[in-house]
Design a protein around this motif. Structure first.
Motif, mmCIF file in Angstrom:
data_model
loop_
_atom_site.group_PDB
_atom_site.id
_atom_site.type_symbol
_atom_site.label_atom_id
_atom_site.label_comp_id
_atom_site.label_asym_id
_atom_site.label_seq_id
_atom_site.Cartn_x
_atom_site.Cartn_y
_atom_site.Cartn_z
ATOM 1 N N LEU A 21 38.702 34.623 41.112
ATOM 2 C CA LEU A 21 38.165 35.149 39.859
ATOM 3 C C LEU A 21 37.965 34.004 38.875
ATOM 4 N N PRO A 22 37.085 34.168 37.880
ATOM 5 C CA PRO A 22 36.984 33.177 36.798
ATOM 6 C C PRO A 22 38.046 33.435 35.739
ATOM 7 N N GLU A 23 38.179 32.503 34.816
ATOM 8 C CA GLU A 23 39.160 32.634 33.743
ATOM 9 C C GLU A 23 38.536 33.035 32.409
ATOM 10 N N GLU A 24 37.198 33.032 32.345
ATOM 11 C CA GLU A 24 36.531 33.355 31.086
ATOM 12 C C GLU A 24 36.537 34.855 30.811
ATOM 13 N N GLU A 25 36.146 35.215 29.603
ATOM 14 C CA GLU A 25 36.061 36.622 29.211
ATOM 15 C C GLU A 25 34.621 37.103 29.084
ATOM 16 N N GLY A 26 33.664 36.224 29.299
ATOM 17 C CA GLY A 26 32.257 36.596 29.240
ATOM 18 C C GLY A 26 31.414 35.549 29.930
ATOM 19 N N TRP A 27 30.225 35.957 30.386
ATOM 20 C CA TRP A 27 29.268 35.031 31.011
ATOM 21 C C TRP A 27 27.973 35.079 30.220
ATOM 22 N N HIS A 28 27.362 33.905 30.079
ATOM 23 C CA HIS A 28 26.163 33.764 29.260
ATOM 24 C C HIS A 28 24.927 33.495 30.111
ATOM 25 N N THR A 29 23.808 34.094 29.713
ATOM 26 C CA THR A 29 22.473 33.702 30.172
ATOM 27 C C THR A 29 21.588 33.649 28.931
ATOM 28 N N PRO A 30 20.344 33.204 29.065
ATOM 29 C CA PRO A 30 19.459 33.238 27.888
ATOM 30 C C PRO A 30 19.291 34.627 27.288
ATOM 31 N N LEU A 31 19.612 35.690 28.034
ATOM 32 C CA LEU A 31 19.494 37.054 27.518
ATOM 33 C C LEU A 31 20.729 37.490 26.737
ATOM 34 N N GLY A 32 21.742 36.635 26.654
ATOM 35 C CA GLY A 32 22.938 36.978 25.893
ATOM 36 C C GLY A 32 24.199 36.870 26.722
ATOM 37 N N ASP A 33 25.278 37.425 26.199
ATOM 38 C CA ASP A 33 26.589 37.383 26.855
ATOM 39 C C ASP A 33 26.910 38.733 27.492
ATOM 40 N N THR A 34 27.434 38.684 28.701
ATOM 41 C CA THR A 34 27.926 39.887 29.369
ATOM 42 C C THR A 34 29.445 39.814 29.422
ATOM 43 N N PRO A 35 30.150 40.821 28.887
ATOM 44 C CA PRO A 35 31.615 40.773 28.910
ATOM 45 C C PRO A 35 32.168 41.016 30.306
ATOM 46 N N LEU A 36 33.232 40.310 30.630
ATOM 47 C CA LEU A 36 33.963 40.570 31.864
ATOM 48 C C LEU A 36 35.011 41.650 31.594
ATOM 49 N N ASP A 37 35.331 42.400 32.631
ATOM 50 C CA ASP A 37 36.344 43.452 32.508
ATOM 51 C C ASP A 37 37.708 42.809 32.755
ATOM 52 N N VAL A 38 38.247 42.182 31.716
ATOM 53 C CA VAL A 38 39.460 41.381 31.858
ATOM 54 C C VAL A 38 40.658 42.209 32.337
ATOM 55 N N PRO A 39 40.946 43.392 31.780
ATOM 56 C CA PRO A 39 42.088 44.159 32.288
ATOM 57 C C PRO A 39 41.948 44.506 33.774
ATOM 58 N N PHE A 40 40.750 44.864 34.211
ATOM 59 C CA PHE A 40 40.547 45.181 35.625
ATOM 60 C C PHE A 40 40.698 43.939 36.481
ATOM 61 N N MET A 41 40.238 42.792 35.997
ATOM 62 C CA MET A 41 40.415 41.539 36.728
ATOM 63 C C MET A 41 41.893 41.209 36.886
ATOM 64 N N GLN A 42 42.655 41.423 35.835
ATOM 65 C CA GLN A 42 44.097 41.171 35.918
ATOM 66 C C GLN A 42 44.749 42.108 36.926
ATOM 67 N N GLN A 43 44.289 43.340 36.967
ATOM 68 C CA GLN A 43 44.795 44.308 37.948
ATOM 69 C C GLN A 43 44.502 43.842 39.370
ATOM 70 N N LEU A 44 43.282 43.378 39.606
ATOM 71 C CA LEU A 44 42.919 42.887 40.939
ATOM 72 C C LEU A 44 43.697 41.625 41.288
ATOM 73 N N GLN A 45 43.860 40.741 40.315
ATOM 74 C CA GLN A 45 44.576 39.491 40.569
ATOM 75 C C GLN A 45 46.009 39.755 40.991
ATOM 76 N N GLN A 46 46.643 40.703 40.358
ATOM 77 C CA GLN A 46 48.031 41.026 40.690
ATOM 78 C C GLN A 46 48.131 41.784 42.002
ATOM 79 N N THR A 47 47.177 42.674 42.271
ATOM 80 C CA THR A 47 47.240 43.501 43.474
ATOM 81 C C THR A 47 46.928 42.695 44.725
ATOM 82 N N PHE A 48 45.960 41.768 44.638
ATOM 83 C CA PHE A 48 45.506 41.031 45.816
ATOM 84 C C PHE A 48 45.833 39.542 45.754
ATOM 85 N N ASP A 49 46.588 39.126 44.748
ATOM 86 C CA ASP A 49 46.981 37.723 44.611
ATOM 87 C C ASP A 49 45.761 36.803 44.650
#
Length: 266
Positions: free
Chosen positions: A95-123
């Protein structure tokens, strides 16, 4: 997690660097894409190519046209992107460590709580270093920002990983009706046009038969794709090809081409 936004790595190379030009290109690709046939059930996953949009965009647009049509009928809140690493070595998934990704069309937020859930569940590893230069997931963002701007993003790079481990992750994701899975993969690389079509049609046969034994010479995203195929087999889901072509059919010559396919799992 840092509060940083990942900057675009391939704007100006894989897609236009200006917002108006990028919007125009993506909208044109979507408008030109044929309307996908109706499915008997809700999509659970999409498989989409990841080359420069002038090359693979017409095929990718078939999947995103389907997403655009189906989105109002679903409960999706996030899209989990699984794709290969091209720039830096990786074993397992990251997984990445950022909270959003940028393109010329703007920023897309990452689902940080869900990422943390996946990180803990699947190491899962937290590896911004492998994500920062990688294009396989980034090139999906302009389409997602145009057709599904309300969905949060969960980007996962899949390196050398056994299919059964990826399948367990995919099946875990499928337990949540708010999650759509998207696999990023091109097909064969650098064969003649005729040979690429022959090889890619065999690969498509394996994908539709849910045979999780694809190699990197068949699909650069084979590790993520094999996990999807194994999960689909175990869950008795179907796959359908939305379209297929090569770079020789879109914007390149036909001496050394890259193959592209779009598929839906339902």
């Amino acid at each position: 997690m840092t509060a940083a936004i990942r900057p675009a790595a391939v704007a100006g190379m894989f897609y236009p660097a200006s917002a108006p030009a990028l919007s125009m290109l993506v909208d044109d690709l979507l408008e030109r894409a044929k309307e996908p046939e109706q499915l008997p059930r809700q999509p659970r996953a999409l498989v989409v190519p990841h080359a420069g949009l002038v090359y693979s965009g017409p095929i990718a647009a078939l999947a995103y046209r389907l997403l655009q049509r189906e989105l109002p009928r679903t409960q999706w809140r996030r899209v989990v992107l699984l794709g290969p690493n091209h720039r830096l070595p990786l074993r397992g998934m990251a997984l990445p460590e950022e909270e959003g990704w940028h393109t010329p069309l703007g920023d897309t937020p990452l689902d940080v709580p869900f990422m943390q859930q996946l990180q803990q569940t699947f190491d899962l590893a937290m590896r911004s270093d492998v994500h920062l230069p990688e294009h396989s997931l980034e090139v999906q963002l302009p389409f997602l920002q145009r057709v599904a701007a309300g969905l949060k993003l969960v980007p996962i790079l899949v390196g050398q990983t056994e299919a059964d481990w990826v399948a367990r992750l995919v099946q875990y994701l499928w337990q949540d009706p708010h999650t759509l899975v998207l696999i990023s993969s091109d097909l064969s690389h650098y064969h003649s046009w005729q040979e690429a079509w022959r090889l890619d049609e065999l690969t498509t046969e394996m994908i539709l038969a849910r045979e999780p034994q694809l190699g990197s010479e068949q699909a650069c995203g084979c590790h993520a794709l094999n996990g999807l195929l194994l999960a689909a087999r175990q869950e008795k889901l179907e796959l359908r090809c939305l379209g297929q072509c090569t770079s020789g059919d879109t914007a390149g010559d036909k001496t050394q081409v890259v193959g592209y396919g779009a598929y839906v799992c339902f």
